[in-house]
Scaffold this motif. Structure first.
Motif, PDB file in Angstrom:
ATOM      1  N   ILE A  63      21.707  46.305  -3.139  1.00  0.00           N
ATOM      2  CA  ILE A  63      20.254  46.138  -3.110  1.00  0.00           C
ATOM      3  C   ILE A  63      19.828  46.152  -1.645  1.00  0.00           C
ATOM      4  N   PRO A  64      18.936  47.038  -1.253  1.00  0.00           N
ATOM      5  CA  PRO A  64      18.567  47.156   0.162  1.00  0.00           C
ATOM      6  C   PRO A  64      17.943  45.872   0.712  1.00  0.00           C
ATOM      7  N   ASP A  65      18.333  45.534   1.924  1.00  0.00           N
ATOM      8  CA  ASP A  65      17.691  44.455   2.701  1.00  0.00           C
ATOM      9  C   ASP A  65      17.783  43.099   2.013  1.00  0.00           C
ATOM     10  N   ARG A  66      18.848  42.869   1.252  1.00  0.00           N
ATOM     11  CA  ARG A  66      19.066  41.570   0.609  1.00  0.00           C
ATOM     12  C   ARG A  66      20.449  41.076   0.987  1.00  0.00           C
ATOM     13  N   ASP A  67      20.503  40.031   1.822  1.00  0.00           N
ATOM     14  CA  ASP A  67      21.793  39.514   2.284  1.00  0.00           C
ATOM     15  C   ASP A  67      22.652  38.999   1.140  1.00  0.00           C
ATOM     16  N   ASN A  68      22.009  38.487   0.083  1.00  0.00           N
ATOM     17  CA  ASN A  68      22.765  37.933  -1.035  1.00  0.00           C
ATOM     18  C   ASN A  68      22.885  38.921  -2.189  1.00  0.00           C
ATOM     19  N   SER A  69      22.845  40.212  -1.871  1.00  0.00           N
ATOM     20  CA  SER A  69      23.108  41.246  -2.864  1.00  0.00           C
ATOM     21  C   SER A  69      24.597  41.255  -3.205  1.00  0.00           C
ATOM     22  N   MET A  70      24.920  41.531  -4.454  1.00  0.00           N
ATOM     23  CA  MET A  70      26.315  41.614  -4.876  1.00  0.00           C
ATOM     24  C   MET A  70      26.953  42.863  -4.269  1.00  0.00           C
ATOM     25  N   PRO A  71      28.103  42.738  -3.609  1.00  0.00           N
ATOM     26  CA  PRO A  71      28.766  43.931  -3.077  1.00  0.00           C
ATOM     27  C   PRO A  71      29.087  44.908  -4.206  1.00  0.00           C
ATOM     28  N   PRO A  72      28.859  46.208  -4.000  1.00  0.00           N
ATOM     29  CA  PRO A  72      29.136  47.171  -5.061  1.00  0.00           C
ATOM     30  C   PRO A  72      30.562  47.115  -5.587  1.00  0.00           C
ATOM     31  N   ASP A  73      31.535  46.826  -4.726  1.00  0.00           N
ATOM     32  CA  ASP A  73      32.923  46.742  -5.188  1.00  0.00           C
ATOM     33  C   ASP A  73      33.103  45.635  -6.219  1.00  0.00           C
ATOM     34  N   ARG A  74      32.423  44.502  -6.004  1.00  0.00           N
ATOM     35  CA  ARG A  74      32.527  43.393  -6.969  1.00  0.00           C
ATOM     36  C   ARG A  74      31.856  43.764  -8.288  1.00  0.00           C
ATOM     37  N   LEU A  75      30.716  44.428  -8.214  1.00  0.00           N
ATOM     38  CA  LEU A  75      30.040  44.892  -9.423  1.00  0.00           C
ATOM     39  C   LEU A  75      30.908  45.916 -10.156  1.00  0.00           C
ATOM     40  N   ALA A  76      31.567  46.781  -9.394  1.00  0.00           N
ATOM     41  CA  ALA A  76      32.448  47.781  -9.994  1.00  0.00           C
ATOM     42  C   ALA A  76      33.618  47.121 -10.708  1.00  0.00           C
ATOM     43  N   ASP A  77      34.171  46.073 -10.120  1.00  0.00           N
ATOM     44  CA  ASP A  77      35.280  45.367 -10.763  1.00  0.00           C
ATOM     45  C   ASP A  77      34.867  44.816 -12.121  1.00  0.00           C
ATOM     46  N   ALA A  78      33.629  44.290 -12.206  1.00  0.00           N
ATOM     47  CA  ALA A  78      33.146  43.757 -13.478  1.00  0.00           C
ATOM     48  C   ALA A  78      33.023  44.873 -14.519  1.00  0.00           C
TER      49      ALA A  78
ATOM     50  N   ARG B 131      34.813  47.731 -14.528  1.00  0.00           N
ATOM     51  CA  ARG B 131      36.169  48.179 -14.897  1.00  0.00           C
ATOM     52  C   ARG B 131      36.804  47.226 -15.894  1.00  0.00           C
ATOM     53  N   ALA B 132      36.532  45.938 -15.743  1.00  0.00           N
ATOM     54  CA  ALA B 132      37.092  44.955 -16.676  1.00  0.00           C
ATOM     55  C   ALA B 132      36.591  45.175 -18.094  1.00  0.00           C
ATOM     56  N   LEU B 133      35.475  45.879 -18.234  1.00  0.00           N
ATOM     57  CA  LEU B 133      34.916  46.201 -19.550  1.00  0.00           C
ATOM     58  C   LEU B 133      35.366  47.572 -20.041  1.00  0.00           C
ATOM     59  N   GLY B 134      36.253  48.228 -19.289  1.00  0.00           N
ATOM     60  CA  GLY B 134      36.740  49.546 -19.683  1.00  0.00           C
ATOM     61  C   GLY B 134      35.803  50.676 -19.338  1.00  0.00           C
ATOM     62  N   MET B 135      34.863  50.433 -18.436  1.00  0.00           N
ATOM     63  CA  MET B 135      33.905  51.466 -18.056  1.00  0.00           C
ATOM     64  C   MET B 135      34.422  52.287 -16.879  1.00  0.00           C
ATOM     65  N   ARG B 136      34.035  53.557 -16.835  1.00  0.00           N
ATOM     66  CA  ARG B 136      34.298  54.394 -15.672  1.00  0.00           C
ATOM     67  C   ARG B 136      33.226  54.079 -14.636  1.00  0.00           C
ATOM     68  N   VAL B 137      33.643  53.733 -13.444  1.00  0.00           N
ATOM     69  CA  VAL B 137      32.679  53.239 -12.469  1.00  0.00           C
ATOM     70  C   VAL B 137      32.970  53.830 -11.106  1.00  0.00           C
ATOM     71  N   GLU B 138      31.927  54.059 -10.353  1.00  0.00           N
ATOM     72  CA  GLU B 138      32.040  54.476  -8.969  1.00  0.00           C
ATOM     73  C   GLU B 138      31.026  53.684  -8.161  1.00  0.00           C
ATOM     74  N   THR B 139      31.184  53.679  -6.873  1.00  0.00           N
ATOM     75  CA  THR B 139      30.217  53.005  -6.005  1.00  0.00           C
ATOM     76  C   THR B 139      29.484  54.050  -5.187  1.00  0.00           C
ATOM     77  N   SER B 140      28.291  53.671  -4.751  1.00  0.00           N
ATOM     78  CA  SER B 140      27.477  54.570  -3.945  1.00  0.00           C
ATOM     79  C   SER B 140      26.721  53.739  -2.934  1.00  0.00           C
TER      80      SER B 140
END
Length: 447
Positions: free
Chosen positions: A379-394, A396-405
């Motif tokens: 999320i732009p300009d938000r220090d407490n935004s969730m890092p995309p890698d952490r969101l991607a891990d969540a 993947r744990a659900l069996g989804m194909r995921v990429e970061t951008s």
């Protein structure tokens, strides 16, 4: 002794930054500071038009949008305070006018905020408390027939909970969110929301989980507040694509809301039930229908049909935006996507960015049966935004194909390089703090 004069007028962004520095915590639920500030301001909250106070976890803003649209269809002037804003803070403040309200202008909003700053005289106060006090000052200066007031967080200790005798209190669906502030069970969270109920004032509630409904019923009984509950005193259904509302006064067969999704029928029903519970106003069926059809509320399953981001998406793709950010918000967005899939089948891609304190797994699980393709973005300009890698891990744990951008634009560009037989349906979701930059980048900010 007079309060010291505020520094010279600043652009709104800089003024908000300065006010935000008055208290070390952005969120610090309490009414003590608010009562102190309102006393210094000579109690503008006591000089308002009749107030309808709205709490809940999901659907507050949409319910207020329906309330405003119906009231304005009846020719009434309606002041509205909502939060958070998507693109600019002015969106939080709508001043009632005959024929339709308008967002407050920069100069008038700056003057109200600086007035609160001078009265506060450097005391500790959160930015939301100042913003709420500014709303009361603005609304007290302009005549209106109704004030619609949205709770910021919770209810019991929210800075909006200083109205002693509102016209009505409304509780939209209650679910798990903001547990670090409101409690770790639905019972505790419902107790925080239900604490806006006032003695002898009608309370109108959406359909709730049994444990939340039990709490609301107990509060209403304790405060002798007439209770109007969905599924009990009133009912709303979808029949042949139309909204059918029924209570003890009768039945109304109305056109469907413009806002998309089955949950919007429920939000519209909550608004209708609220206004039907009041003796102060009388509305025609035509006014109810005009409000239901005319209500707009951005970033709630909003179809983006033109703009810079639409142009960057794969040719022919559908681009949708939703600010849902918790498990229940994900559930209703997924249900709306399911309805779309039944009408026209398309491959679905979910581009998601979330705040770090949200349960990404619980949110994304709603989409597991609809898509395997997730793109995680910051999320732009938000220090407490969730890092995309952490969101991607969540994901993947659900069996989804995921990429970061790196962002929304880069995510859309990556999709244009894929060979879709059918142009995809793209949902951008996960946070209202993501939805704002999306609308700004697309060139379609809220009006």
């Amino acid at each position: 002794m007079n309060a010291p004069a505020a520094p010279p007028s600043l652009p709104l962004r800089e003024l908000i930054a300065r006010l935000s520095a008055l208290h070390p915590k952005q969120i610090d639920l309490s009414l003590e500071r608010m009562h102190r500030l309102l006393k210094l301001l000579d109690h503008p909250e006591r000089r308002l038009a009749p107030v309808i106070h709205v709490a809940g976890t999901n659907g507050k803003g949409s319910t207020i949008a329906y309330l405003r649209a119906i009231l304005e269809a009846a020719g009434l002037r309606v002041h509205v305070f909502t939060s958070p804003f998507l693109v600019r803070i002015n969106e939080c403040y709508r001043l009632g006018r005959v024929g339709g309200g308008v967002l407050v202008g920069d100069d008038e909003l700056r003057a109200a905020l600086e007035h609160c700053e001078r009265a506060n005289a450097g005391g500790p106060v959160t930015i939301f408390e100042v913003e709420t006090a500014a709303a009361f000052c603005l609304f007290a200066q302009h005549p209106a027939d109704v004030v619609l007031l949205e709770v910021g967080l919770g209810g019991r200790l929210d800075s909006t909970n200083v109205i002693d005798a509102p016209l009505a209190t409304v509780i939209a669906p209650v679910s798990m969110d903001h547990m670090e502030f409101l409690g770790d069970t639905l019972t505790k969270i419902a107790g925080e929301k239900a604490a806006i109920i006032k003695r002898d004032v009608p309370v109108i509630t959406a359909e709730q989980a049994p444990e939340a409904m039990d709490v609301i019923e107990q509060y209403a009984k304790r405060m002798r507040a007439p209770l109007h509950a969905a599924g009990q005193q009133w009912h709303v259904n979808v029949e042949r694509g139309r909204l059918v509302y029924q209570d003890e006064r009768g039945l109304m067969d109305l056109a469907a809301p413009r806002l998309f999704g089955r949950h919007q029928f429920d939000n519209a029903g909550l608004a209708i039930a609220t206004l039907r519970a009041l003796d102060r106003f009388k509305f025609t069926i035509a006014e109810f229908e005009a409000g239901i059809v005319g209500a707009e509320w951005p970033a709630r399953m909003q179809r983006l049909t033109a703009g810079a981001l639409v142009d960057q998406a794969p040719p022919g793709a559908e681009l949708w935006l939703d600010g849902g950010h918790n498990a229940d918000g994900g559930r209703v967005a997924a249900a709306a996507l399911g309805d779309l899939e039944e009408r026209v089948s398309r491959p679905l891609v979910v581009i998601s960015g979330m705040m770090a304190n949200k349960d990404a797994g619980a949110f994304l699980a709603n989409f597991a049966g609809l898509t395997r393709h997730i793109i995680a973005v910051p999320i732009p300009d938000r220090d407490n935004s969730m890092p995309p890698d952490r969101l991607a891990d969540a994901a993947r744990a659900l069996g989804m194909r995921v990429e970061t951008s790196s962002g929304i634009e880069a995510a859309l560009r990556s999709l244009t390089r894929l060979a879709y037989e059918i142009p995809p349906r793209i949902l951008i979701t996960g946070s209202l703090y993501l939805a704002g930059p999306v609308l700004a980048a697309n060139g379609t900010p809220p009006a």
